[in-house]
Structures are given as structure tokens and as C-alpha cells.
Design a protein around this motif. Structure first.
Motif, mmCIF file in Angstrom:
data_model
loop_
_atom_site.group_PDB
_atom_site.id
_atom_site.type_symbol
_atom_site.label_atom_id
_atom_site.label_comp_id
_atom_site.label_asym_id
_atom_site.label_seq_id
_atom_site.Cartn_x
_atom_site.Cartn_y
_atom_site.Cartn_z
ATOM 1 N N ALA A 114 85.542 -52.967 -68.375
ATOM 2 C CA ALA A 114 86.428 -53.305 -67.264
ATOM 3 C C ALA A 114 86.759 -52.069 -66.437
ATOM 4 O O ALA A 114 86.725 -52.107 -65.201
ATOM 5 C CB ALA A 114 87.704 -53.953 -67.799
ATOM 6 N N ALA A 115 87.083 -50.967 -67.099
ATOM 7 C CA ALA A 115 87.363 -49.732 -66.367
ATOM 8 C C ALA A 115 86.119 -49.235 -65.639
ATOM 9 O O ALA A 115 86.198 -48.748 -64.498
ATOM 10 C CB ALA A 115 87.882 -48.665 -67.329
ATOM 11 N N ALA A 116 84.963 -49.349 -66.295
ATOM 12 C CA ALA A 116 83.708 -48.917 -65.665
ATOM 13 C C ALA A 116 83.434 -49.715 -64.393
ATOM 14 O O ALA A 116 82.930 -49.177 -63.404
ATOM 15 C CB ALA A 116 82.553 -49.068 -66.643
ATOM 16 N N ARG A 117 83.776 -51.009 -64.413
ATOM 17 C CA ARG A 117 83.554 -51.848 -63.224
ATOM 18 C C ARG A 117 84.433 -51.380 -62.064
ATOM 19 O O ARG A 117 83.969 -51.300 -60.923
ATOM 20 C CB ARG A 117 83.864 -53.308 -63.579
ATOM 21 N N VAL A 118 85.682 -51.049 -62.339
ATOM 22 C CA VAL A 118 86.571 -50.549 -61.285
ATOM 23 C C VAL A 118 86.054 -49.205 -60.762
ATOM 24 O O VAL A 118 86.083 -48.948 -59.553
ATOM 25 C CB VAL A 118 88.015 -50.425 -61.819
ATOM 26 N N GLN A 170 83.080 -46.300 -51.355
ATOM 27 C CA GLN A 170 82.960 -47.760 -51.513
ATOM 28 C C GLN A 170 81.834 -48.329 -50.661
ATOM 29 O O GLN A 170 81.145 -49.250 -51.078
ATOM 30 C CB GLN A 170 84.290 -48.427 -51.121
ATOM 31 N N THR A 171 81.650 -47.776 -49.491
ATOM 32 C CA THR A 171 80.642 -48.296 -48.582
ATOM 33 C C THR A 171 79.252 -47.713 -48.836
ATOM 34 O O THR A 171 78.244 -48.388 -48.614
ATOM 35 C CB THR A 171 81.034 -48.024 -47.120
ATOM 36 N N SER A 172 79.204 -46.474 -49.341
ATOM 37 C CA SER A 172 77.902 -45.842 -49.557
ATOM 38 C C SER A 172 77.242 -46.319 -50.834
ATOM 39 O O SER A 172 76.008 -46.408 -50.914
ATOM 40 C CB SER A 172 78.045 -44.303 -49.586
ATOM 41 N N GLY A 173 78.058 -46.592 -51.868
ATOM 42 C CA GLY A 173 77.503 -47.043 -53.133
ATOM 43 C C GLY A 173 76.697 -45.987 -53.844
ATOM 44 O O GLY A 173 75.892 -46.281 -54.710
ATOM 45 N N ARG A 174 76.902 -44.724 -53.463
ATOM 46 C CA ARG A 174 76.166 -43.644 -54.125
ATOM 47 C C ARG A 174 76.918 -42.350 -53.898
ATOM 48 O O ARG A 174 77.780 -42.257 -53.020
ATOM 49 C CB ARG A 174 74.756 -43.501 -53.541
ATOM 50 N N GLY A 225 89.192 -55.011 -57.744
ATOM 51 C CA GLY A 225 88.404 -56.238 -57.772
ATOM 52 C C GLY A 225 89.276 -57.445 -58.062
ATOM 53 O O GLY A 225 90.434 -57.510 -57.636
ATOM 54 N N ASP A 226 88.705 -58.389 -58.792
ATOM 55 C CA ASP A 226 89.436 -59.619 -59.072
ATOM 56 C C ASP A 226 89.969 -59.668 -60.496
ATOM 57 O O ASP A 226 90.272 -60.734 -61.026
ATOM 58 C CB ASP A 226 88.536 -60.833 -58.820
#
Length: 462
Positions: A39-43, A457-461, A389-390
Motif C-alpha cells: 500500500a505504501a509502495a503504491r502511494v 506525478q506527470t512524468s512517471g519517471r 489514491g483511493d
């Protein structure tokens, strides 16, 4: 064509990215991150564009080194006890602990700077051996590190420098690679001291955190029963102030403060009926005696209060109360926590450390509610565009309670670079770190962090 970042960092036991927030705000680029909790990794991935899900024990050991070259190593590592039977065995003594895996990374990669964070108790007397093992191992690998702890809390830092009204004392271990011994003979001191840089002024939670406006948020409303508990103890506080004022008026003395020792309703018996078993620890004897004396002095008022609110029917932990709010006139004007040790009340000038969803602070005044998860994120220095996220609020509170405060990390790293500037300037990467941390960076991470998060957040890298 993108320019070369001033330094590369790795983020071990990364959580949701408190270290990443500070290091990226200085211009650093992450080349590796690892977090075991999905869960933390997803955030972390949502905000920093890198999936850190993994296990450091599998990436850094005697057979494998998957952690790449880097300049700054950051880790909010779990503190596992080391065996006292293996004194003087160096790195072998840490084998089987997660700190050993950190040492393997350091041994192989030799980053210019190490930035570790842990709970305050790591530097306490119960963990003296573990502390010595950590310092001795880092020193043996050629690092300049103070043997005294650097303890700091974000509430000691001015708002304009990234501070927050959040009492969260943490130990920081910072070290600089100095294989040539440039600073030999100059005793390294802790890079920060546990003292206020703000001055005597108090925090204003509503504006400095800030709190959401009245009526705008109530994600986890207080239950009817919780309100009854608080109402009852609020009345007790008012009764006590009235009794103290009457006593001061009769005696011509100043109004005395409310008792600061833990109050245990179950220990309210008259002193002539008090019986304490011989095996009772000294600290408990003291509290039992003080509760008995207080009850004996105000028995009529206390008995009436207990009967009126049926206090004996409260759960055991709600029959306990800790008043740490000094001259505050009412409980509902305080910041409160529903703790296993009782209802704890503090002045509404700052917030206690985030620990768990069950102990999320309750703010009084006009709001009379728990902190929202967004307000909790602000306590840790994260901008409002940081997303969770959700996932459920419970997961968010838990992750924030396990995280590091961005402003505290920012301040500690800056002061460390300032302390060891002479060593760092002897290498190209060290000079780039000095430039990015001491010269190019703004005074506070708040000046750049929202844009840093938005870009990630927008670059994803990286």
C-alpha cells in the motif's frame, strides 16, 4: 536535453516518500527506492513515478548488490536489536538485522552522504549498545559521524523554513565519507540540537498547519460515546478550576494549576483506606498515593461527578486522564488523544506525534473533531497535491504515522552539508551537493515541493 542532476540518491525503507520529497526539492534524482509494504509502495509510485515494491534483504546481501551507484543514501530504517554477546565483531554483529543490509550497500557503494532516521529511543539508555554498533561500523567504513545523537522535531523549526506545529522528536544519524581523514582531529558534533529555532512565540494551528475551515471536513466524526467521555472530563476540568479559584480566594494565594500526574478514577480511595501491595513498583506507588490524596481532598465533588456521568461504567482507559494543558480553562479547548493510557489533553499550540489511526488527535474549539488525513499530511510537510489514491483513510493515517517530516529532513541535511562542507568540496559530486543544498535551494521545501510533486506525478519517471 535534460541537465545532469546535482546528486543521485537511494531511498531505503522508503514508505510514501518523505525522504524523496526533501531530496528532490534539493534537486536530487532517485536511482533506487525500496519499500516492502504494497500500500505504501503504491502511494510512492503515484507521487514519485517509481514503483519501490521490494525487499532490501534480497537486493543487498553477501551474494547480490542491486542497489546502484549513488551519492546520498537515505533510510528511515527499522531498529532491530543487535546481540550484545558479539561485541567487537564489527559488521558481523549486525548480521540478521536490516541495518546489516544498509551497511552492505554502504560498504560496496560508498555514498558521499548517509542520512538515517529513527525513533527517539534509539539514542536512549536501553539502546546504547545498538547505537554504539551503528556509529562504530560507519566510522570503520571511513565515515565522519558524531557519536552523539542529533535529535530534532519539526515544531522547533520556523514555518518559513519548513517547520510545522507537530511535536515529533526523531534521531538523525548523518555521515560524510572521508577516507583521507581530512577532518581527523576535529570532533564531529551533531548537526542539529533539540532546541527551538522559532523563538518563544506559539504556533497557531488554524493558520500555520492550516486546519480546514469549520464545518468543511469530518471524515471520522466523534461518536456519541466519545463525546460523552470528553464532556464528562471537560466538566471535571471546570470543577477543578473552580475549586482551585475558591481555595486561592480563601488563602489569598495564586490559583494553582491542575494536577499533572496521571489520574486514575479506579485509584480514587480515601487515604485512610489506601492499601498498596509491597511488590508495587515505585512509580505506581507514587501515582496511587497522589490520586488518593487528591480524591480525599475533594471527595464530595468527585463522588458527585462520578455518579452524574456514570464514570465507573466507562472503559478502563477512559477512566484515566492525563492533563498536560497547563492553564487551559476547558478540555474542549485542548488538543486530545484517546490513548490506551487514558485521554490525554495538551494545549492547542501544536500537535502530538502522529502514531496510529486510533490515536489521531482531536481538535477542540469550534471544530470538535479528529484531524483529517489531509491535515495529517500537512503535519508531515507534504503539499496538498500529494495524492493517496483511493485507499482508505485508515491506511493513509498509518502511512503518515510511519513517515518522516519533510521539513525536518530538509533542515538536517542542510546543516549536515554545512558542517562537512570542507570535506564535500574535495570531490566533484561533493561540490555539486554543496551547490544544490546550500546555495541554489530556497529556504524552505514548501517553496518548491508542490511543483516537484506535480512534475513527478506527470512524468512517471525520475
Amino acid at each position: 536535453m535534460t541537465s545532469e542532476p546535482p546528486f543521485r540518491y537511494v531511498d531505503l525503507f522508503a514508505g510514501i516518500g518523505g525522504f524523496a520529497a526533501a531530496l528532490r526539492s534539493f534537486g536530487g534524482a532517485g536511482v533506487y527506492s525500496v519499500e516492502k509494504d504494497p500500500a505504501a509502495a503504491r502511494v510512492y509510485e503515484l507521487n514519485w513515478g517509481r514503483d519501490p515494491l521490494g525487499d532490501l534483504t534480497e537486493d543487498a546481501n553477501d551474494n547480490v548488490m542491486r542497489v546502484p551507484e549513488h551519492d546520498v543514501l537515505a533510510a528511515g530504517f527499522p531498529c532491530q536489536p543487535f546481540s550484545k554477546s558479539g561485541a567487537q565483531r564489527g559488521m558481523d554483529e549486525t548480521r540478521g538485522t536490516l541495518f546489516w543490509n544498509i551497511l552492505k550497500v554502504i560498504e560496496v557503494r560508498r555514498p558521499a552522504i548517509i542520512l538515517l532516521e529513527n525513533v527517539r529511543n534509539l539514542a536512549g539508555p536501553r539502546h546504547l549498545h545498538e547505537w554504539q554498533v551503528i556509529i562504530e561500523n560507519l566510522t570503520a567504513l571511513g565515515y565522519r559521524v558524531a557519536d552523539q545523537p542529533a535529535v530534532f522535531s519539526p515544531h522547533l523549526l520556523p514555518l518559513e523554513m519548513g517547520g510545522r506545529p507537530h511535536v515529533r522528536e526523531r534521531v538523525f544519524i548523518t555521515a560524510t565519507y572521508d577516507p583521507s581523514g581530512l577532518m581527523d582531529g576535529v570532533e564531529p558534533v551533531p548537526v542539529v540540537e533539540n532546541r527551538s529555532l522559532r523563538g518563544p512565540e506559539e504556533w497557531d494551528l488554524a493558520s500555520d498547519l492550516p486546519l480546514e475551515p469549520v464545518g468543511c471536513v469530518d471524515e471520522r466524526p466523534l461518536t456519541r460515546t466519545e463525546r460523552l467521555w470528553i464532556d464528562a472530563w471537560d466538566e471535571w476540568v471546570r470543577i477543578m478550576w473552580a475549586l482551585h479559584r475558591d481555595e486561592a480566594r480563601r488563602s489569598g494565594t495564586r490559583v494553582s494549576p491542575l494536577p499533572g500526574f496521571p489520574l486514575w478514577v479506579d485509584a480514587w480511595v480515601r487515604t485512610d483506606a489506601l492499601c498498596i501491595p509491597e511488590e508495587t513498583p515505585a512509580w505506581k506507588r507514587t501515582f496511587l498515593r497522589k490520586n488518593s490524596e487528591l480524591y480525599t481532598k475533594h471527595q464530595e465533588a468527585f463522588d458527585d461527578w462520578i455518579e452524574r456521568h456514570d464514570v465507573r461504567a466507562f472503559p478502563p482507559s477512559r477512566r484515566k486522564f492525563e492533563w498536560q494543558a497547563q492553564g487551559t480553562s476547558a478540555l474542549w479547548e485542548c488538543v486530545m488523544q484517546m490513548r490506551p493510557s487514558g485521554i490525554r489533553a495538551k494545549r492547542a499550540t501544536h500537535l502530538p506525534a502522529l502514531v496510529a489511526i486510533a490515536q489521531t488527535s482531536i481538535v477542540g474549539g469550534e471544530r470538535k473533531r479528529r484531524l483529517s488525513w489531509r491535515e495529517a499530511a500537512r503535519m508531515q510537510g507534504l503539499p496538498d497535491n500529494f495524492t493517496f489514491g483511493d485507499q482508505s483513510p485508515a491506511a493513509t493515517y498509518r502511512q503518515l504515522g510511519n513517515g518522516v517530516n519533510v521539513g525536518a529532513v530538509w533542515h538536517v541535511l542542510r546543516e549536515h552539508v554545512r558542517r562537512d562542507e570542507a570535506i564535500l568540496k574535495t570531490t566533484e559530486v561533493g561540490r555539486r551537493i554543496v551547490q544544490s543544498v546550500l546555495i541554489d535551494a530556497p529556504k524552505s521545501p514548501d517553496d518548491v515541493l508542490a511543483s516537484v510533486v506535480a512534475k513527478a506525478q506527470t512524468s512517471g519517471r525520475d
